[in-house]
Design a protein around this motif. Sequence first.
Motif, short mmCIF file in Angstrom:
data_model
loop_
_atom_site.label_atom_id
_atom_site.label_comp_id
_atom_site.label_asym_id
_atom_site.label_seq_id
_atom_site.Cartn_x
_atom_site.Cartn_y
_atom_site.Cartn_z
N THR A 45 7.90 47.76 104.39
CA THR A 45 8.02 47.57 102.94
C THR A 45 7.09 48.53 102.20
O THR A 45 6.16 49.10 102.78
CB THR A 45 7.64 46.13 102.55
N VAL A 46 7.33 48.69 100.91
CA VAL A 46 6.46 49.52 100.07
C VAL A 46 5.03 48.98 100.13
O VAL A 46 4.08 49.75 100.25
CB VAL A 46 6.99 49.58 98.62
N ALA A 47 4.88 47.65 100.07
CA ALA A 47 3.54 47.06 100.11
C ALA A 47 2.83 47.41 101.42
O ALA A 47 1.62 47.70 101.43
CB ALA A 47 3.62 45.54 99.94
N GLN A 48 3.56 47.39 102.53
CA GLN A 48 2.96 47.75 103.83
C GLN A 48 2.57 49.22 103.86
O GLN A 48 1.50 49.57 104.36
CB GLN A 48 3.92 47.43 104.97
N PRO A 64 7.71 51.77 91.59
CA PRO A 64 6.51 51.97 90.75
C PRO A 64 5.20 51.87 91.54
O PRO A 64 4.26 52.61 91.29
CB PRO A 64 6.62 50.86 89.71
N GLU A 65 5.16 50.97 92.56
CA GLU A 65 3.94 50.85 93.37
C GLU A 65 3.66 52.14 94.12
O GLU A 65 2.51 52.50 94.34
CB GLU A 65 4.06 49.71 94.40
N ALA A 66 4.73 52.82 94.55
CA ALA A 66 4.57 54.08 95.26
C ALA A 66 4.00 55.15 94.33
O ALA A 66 3.11 55.92 94.70
CB ALA A 66 5.91 54.54 95.85
N LEU A 67 4.50 55.17 93.10
CA LEU A 67 4.02 56.13 92.11
C LEU A 67 2.55 55.87 91.78
O LEU A 67 1.74 56.79 91.71
CB LEU A 67 4.87 56.06 90.84
N LEU A 68 2.20 54.60 91.61
CA LEU A 68 0.82 54.23 91.32
C LEU A 68 -0.09 54.67 92.47
O LEU A 68 -1.17 55.23 92.25
CB LEU A 68 0.71 52.72 91.10
N THR A 69 0.34 54.43 93.71
CA THR A 69 -0.45 54.84 94.88
C THR A 69 -0.63 56.35 94.89
O THR A 69 -1.73 56.86 95.14
CB THR A 69 0.23 54.37 96.18
N ALA A 70 0.44 57.08 94.59
CA ALA A 70 0.35 58.55 94.54
C ALA A 70 -0.68 58.99 93.51
O ALA A 70 -1.52 59.85 93.79
CB ALA A 70 1.72 59.15 94.23
#
Length: 118
Positions: free
Chosen positions: A17-20, A47-53
């Motif tokens: 998952t994105v969270a993982q 959006p979580e992926a973008l925030l992490t980036a």
Amino acid sequence: GPGAGGGAWGAARGEVTVAQLVALTAPGEPPERRALAMQLLACSYEPEALLTALRLVDDPLPAVRAAARGDACRVLWDRAAARSPHADEIRALAERHRERLTVWLAETRRRNRALRNR
């Protein structure tokens, strides 16, 4: 492309998952795992992926930093991120990196062109 990494990409895309993936980018994780997780996040468009980036654009690991900077450029056109629960932090980080984003976008496009022309 195909090869040793191809199978890992396919498996990770379907099973993680994105969270993982976000968790796997943490500084305590092994460098190769962090880099692969950031590359996979850059393909997810969440959006979580973008925030992490945006959080990892200055990471000490070159592979993590490169993938993060390429994906961070998405903030320039990603409308879903602006409506997500992460919108405020995404906006703040985008503003902080505003001038650099255009440089990274140009670098990413140049890199992609070079890969296509090989």
